[in-house]
Write an enzyme that holds these catalytic residues in place. Structure first.
Site, PDB file in Angstrom:
ATOM      1  N   GLY A  13       0.025  -1.673 -11.048  1.00 40.25           N
ATOM      2  CA  GLY A  13       0.653  -0.638 -10.221  1.00 40.25           C
ATOM      3  C   GLY A  13       1.992  -1.095  -9.668  1.00 40.25           C
ATOM      4  N   SER A  14       2.821  -1.676 -10.549  1.00 42.03           N
ATOM      5  CA  SER A  14       4.091  -2.235 -10.053  1.00 42.03           C
ATOM      6  C   SER A  14       5.305  -1.417 -10.478  1.00 42.03           C
ATOM      7  CB  SER A  14       4.229  -3.695 -10.485  1.00 42.03           C
ATOM      8  OG  SER A  14       3.860  -3.873 -11.819  1.00 42.03           O
ATOM      9  N   ASP A  64      -4.450   3.048 -18.001  1.00 39.83           N
ATOM     10  CA  ASP A  64      -5.128   3.635 -16.843  1.00 39.83           C
ATOM     11  C   ASP A  64      -6.199   2.636 -16.385  1.00 39.83           C
ATOM     12  OD1 ASP A  64      -6.637   5.085 -15.069  1.00 39.83           O
ATOM     13  OD2 ASP A  64      -6.746   6.894 -16.318  1.00 39.83           O
ATOM     14  N   VAL A  65      -6.104   2.153 -15.153  1.00 43.58           N
ATOM     15  CA  VAL A  65      -7.084   1.163 -14.695  1.00 43.58           C
ATOM     16  C   VAL A  65      -8.501   1.739 -14.623  1.00 43.58           C
ATOM     17  CG1 VAL A  65      -5.413  -0.259 -13.412  1.00 43.58           C
ATOM     18  CG2 VAL A  65      -6.688   1.540 -12.204  1.00 43.58           C
ATOM     19  N   TYR A 157     -11.582   6.415   0.458  1.00 47.32           N
ATOM     20  CA  TYR A 157     -10.621   5.301   0.398  1.00 47.32           C
ATOM     21  C   TYR A 157     -11.128   4.105   1.204  1.00 47.32           C
ATOM     22  CZ  TYR A 157      -5.860   3.253   0.600  1.00 47.32           C
ATOM     23  OH  TYR A 157      -4.759   2.437   0.506  1.00 47.32           O
ATOM     24  N   LYS A 161     -11.867   0.484  -0.446  1.00 49.45           N
ATOM     25  CA  LYS A 161     -11.093  -0.680  -0.003  1.00 49.45           C
ATOM     26  C   LYS A 161     -11.977  -1.706   0.706  1.00 49.45           C
ATOM     27  CE  LYS A 161      -6.920   0.413  -1.430  1.00 49.45           C
ATOM     28  NZ  LYS A 161      -6.332  -0.316  -2.560  1.00 49.45           N
ATOM     29  N   ILE A 190       2.453   1.729   5.289  1.00 52.41           N
ATOM     30  CA  ILE A 190       3.619   1.172   4.598  1.00 52.41           C
ATOM     31  C   ILE A 190       4.427   2.316   3.965  1.00 52.41           C
ATOM     32  CG2 ILE A 190       4.406  -0.500   2.862  1.00 52.41           C
ATOM     33  CD1 ILE A 190       2.722  -1.802   5.129  1.00 52.41           C
TER      34      ILE A 190
HETATM   35  P1  NDP Z   1       2.356   4.116  -4.784  1.00 53.73           P
HETATM   36  O1  NDP Z   1       1.760   5.479  -4.894  1.00 53.73           O
HETATM   37  O2  NDP Z   1       3.758   3.960  -4.350  1.00 53.73           O
HETATM   38  O3  NDP Z   1       2.178   3.341  -6.197  1.00 53.73           O
HETATM   39  C1  NDP Z   1       0.929   3.326  -6.824  1.00 53.73           C
HETATM   40  C2  NDP Z   1       1.005   2.463  -8.057  1.00 53.73           C
HETATM   41  O4  NDP Z   1      -0.313   2.397  -8.634  1.00 53.73           O
HETATM   42  C3  NDP Z   1       1.935   3.008  -9.127  1.00 53.73           C
HETATM   43  O5  NDP Z   1       2.527   1.933  -9.805  1.00 53.73           O
HETATM   44  C4  NDP Z   1       0.972   3.749 -10.070  1.00 53.73           C
HETATM   45  O6  NDP Z   1       1.424   3.797 -11.420  1.00 53.73           O
HETATM   46  C5  NDP Z   1      -0.251   2.852  -9.981  1.00 53.73           C
HETATM   47  N1  NDP Z   1      -1.486   3.564 -10.323  1.00 53.73           N
HETATM   48  C6  NDP Z   1      -2.080   4.557  -9.623  1.00 53.73           C
HETATM   49  N2  NDP Z   1      -3.175   4.997 -10.286  1.00 53.73           N
HETATM   50  C7  NDP Z   1      -3.263   4.265 -11.421  1.00 53.73           C
HETATM   51  C8  NDP Z   1      -4.158   4.238 -12.525  1.00 53.73           C
HETATM   52  N3  NDP Z   1      -5.227   5.055 -12.600  1.00 53.73           N
HETATM   53  N4  NDP Z   1      -3.939   3.364 -13.515  1.00 53.73           N
HETATM   54  C9  NDP Z   1      -2.875   2.537 -13.474  1.00 53.73           C
HETATM   55  N5  NDP Z   1      -1.996   2.504 -12.469  1.00 53.73           N
HETATM   56  C10 NDP Z   1      -2.186   3.349 -11.451  1.00 53.73           C
HETATM   57  O7  NDP Z   1       1.354   3.343  -3.819  1.00 53.73           O
HETATM   58  P2  NDP Z   1       1.570   2.120  -2.798  1.00 53.73           P
HETATM   59  O8  NDP Z   1       2.604   1.205  -3.306  1.00 53.73           O
HETATM   60  O9  NDP Z   1       1.670   2.680  -1.454  1.00 53.73           O
HETATM   61  O10 NDP Z   1       0.133   1.439  -2.911  1.00 53.73           O
HETATM   62  C11 NDP Z   1      -0.116   0.243  -3.616  1.00 53.73           C
HETATM   63  C12 NDP Z   1      -1.452  -0.306  -3.166  1.00 53.73           C
HETATM   64  O11 NDP Z   1      -1.385  -0.575  -1.770  1.00 53.73           O
HETATM   65  C13 NDP Z   1      -2.610   0.664  -3.365  1.00 53.73           C
HETATM   66  O12 NDP Z   1      -3.755  -0.039  -3.759  1.00 53.73           O
HETATM   67  C14 NDP Z   1      -2.802   1.250  -1.982  1.00 53.73           C
HETATM   68  O13 NDP Z   1      -4.111   1.697  -1.786  1.00 53.73           O
HETATM   69  C15 NDP Z   1      -2.470   0.045  -1.122  1.00 53.73           C
HETATM   70  N6  NDP Z   1      -2.107   0.380   0.243  1.00 53.73           N
HETATM   71  C16 NDP Z   1      -1.019   1.184   0.533  1.00 53.73           C
HETATM   72  C17 NDP Z   1      -0.700   1.484   1.833  1.00 53.73           C
HETATM   73  C18 NDP Z   1       0.455   2.339   2.225  1.00 53.73           C
HETATM   74  O14 NDP Z   1       0.560   2.684   3.410  1.00 53.73           O
HETATM   75  N7  NDP Z   1       1.358   2.681   1.321  1.00 53.73           N
HETATM   76  C19 NDP Z   1      -1.520   0.976   2.947  1.00 53.73           C
HETATM   77  C20 NDP Z   1      -2.609   0.139   2.531  1.00 53.73           C
HETATM   78  C21 NDP Z   1      -2.880  -0.141   1.231  1.00 53.73           C
HETATM   79  P3  NDP Z   1       2.291   5.067 -11.967  1.00 53.73           P
HETATM   80  O15 NDP Z   1       3.669   4.944 -11.347  1.00 53.73           O
HETATM   81  O16 NDP Z   1       2.300   4.891 -13.452  1.00 53.73           O
HETATM   82  O17 NDP Z   1       1.558   6.283 -11.489  1.00 53.73           O
END
Ligand code: NDP
Length: 246
Positions: A13-14, A64-65, A157, A161, A190
């Protein structure tokens, strides 16, 4: 750093948000980077260019994870070709917030499948190759403060988590003797695509620091856990939440 034998880190998810920030920070710290997104996207292509600009080695995977077979194939093909990763950041995740009384099965399943099953689907195929590589290593999972304290409107969620923290701690015990550390970070609120204005309005008053965190502030903790400085830290959870849980 990392000059003797290049250390490669996979960050799921980067393409965006916290995962992207982790990738950029770890690239700056000298690791080779494997980026990942659900499907090819402009965001992922941009992240590749951004990491490349740091001078780091980079490649990108898409799967897809939630799809166990697809994840296993993509990962095993990649490590057969390039060698095993030294570190992993298990970050891909989604939220689908709604009060439990109104929660449709899809909202429950999608969130559990992505955040929790995704951990199994990515990490399990990589554990034996990591052990066999005999280089030690690092696994960092991205949980959430919602999994630590529970959060209204996030029963799905919070469950996923919290389970991820349990999985992280149990795996830490299994891998400790192999010099592989397994830790979690638990971010609060965040600033990424995941948090919309409604969430901010509802939750920000409870954050003692009265601001959202930056993805780079989560990445700093992940980079620390990845570093040699954190070699004796395992089975831990680092909260990055502006004092929200405390
Ligand atoms: P974003 O929505 O900005 O990014 C999510 C990322 O996860 C994207 O790269 C996306 O890929 C990928 N992703 C989502 N679903 C899938 C899937 N089924 N298969 C593969 N890749 C997937 O989220 P954040 O950066 O905010 O979140 C990152 C992590 O941090 C998550 O686990 C979230 O739960 C956790 N988190 C976030 C918080 C926040 O406030 N933002 C707080 C606490 C935890 P693509 O671009 O291809 O869709």
């Amino acid at each position: 750093m990392c000059t003797k034998e290049k250390k490669t880190v996979l960050i799921t998810g980067s393409s965006r948000g916290i995962g992207r920030a982790c990738a950029l920070r770890l690239a700056q710290d000298g690791y080779a980077i494997v980026l990942h997104g659900k499907a090819p996207s402009k965001a992922l292509a941009k992240a590749v260019e951004e990491v490349k600009a740091t001078g780091a080695d980079v490649r990108a995977l898409t799967f897809d994870v939630c799809d166990r077979d697809e994840a296993r194939k993509a990962l095993t093909d990649d490590i057969e070709k390039h060698g095993m990763y030294w570190g992993m950041v298990i970050n891909a995740g989604i939220s689908k917030d709604v009060t439990f009384a109104g929660m449709e099965p899809e909202a429950w399943d999608d969130v559990i499948n992505t955040n929790l099953q995704g951990f199994y689907n990515v990490v399990q195929p990589l554990v034996m190759p990591m052990v066999r590589a005999r280089r030690g290593g690092r696994i960092v999972t991205v949980s959430s403060i919602s999994g630590v304290m529970g959060n209204r409107g996030q029963v799905n969620y919070s469950a996923a988590k919290a389970a991820l923290i349990g999985a992280t701690k149990a795996l830490a015990l299994e891998l400790a003797s192999r010099d592989i550390t397994v830790n979690a970070v638990a971010p609060g609120l965040i600033q990424t695509d995941m948090v919309n204005e409604m969430v901010i309005e509802r939750a920000l008053p409870f954050v003692p620091m009265k601001r959202l965190g930056k993805p780079e502030e989560v990445a700093a903790a992940v980079a620390f856990l990845m570093s040699p400085l954190a070699g004796y830290i395992t089975r831990s959870v680092i909260e990055i939440d502006g004092g929200l849980h405390g």
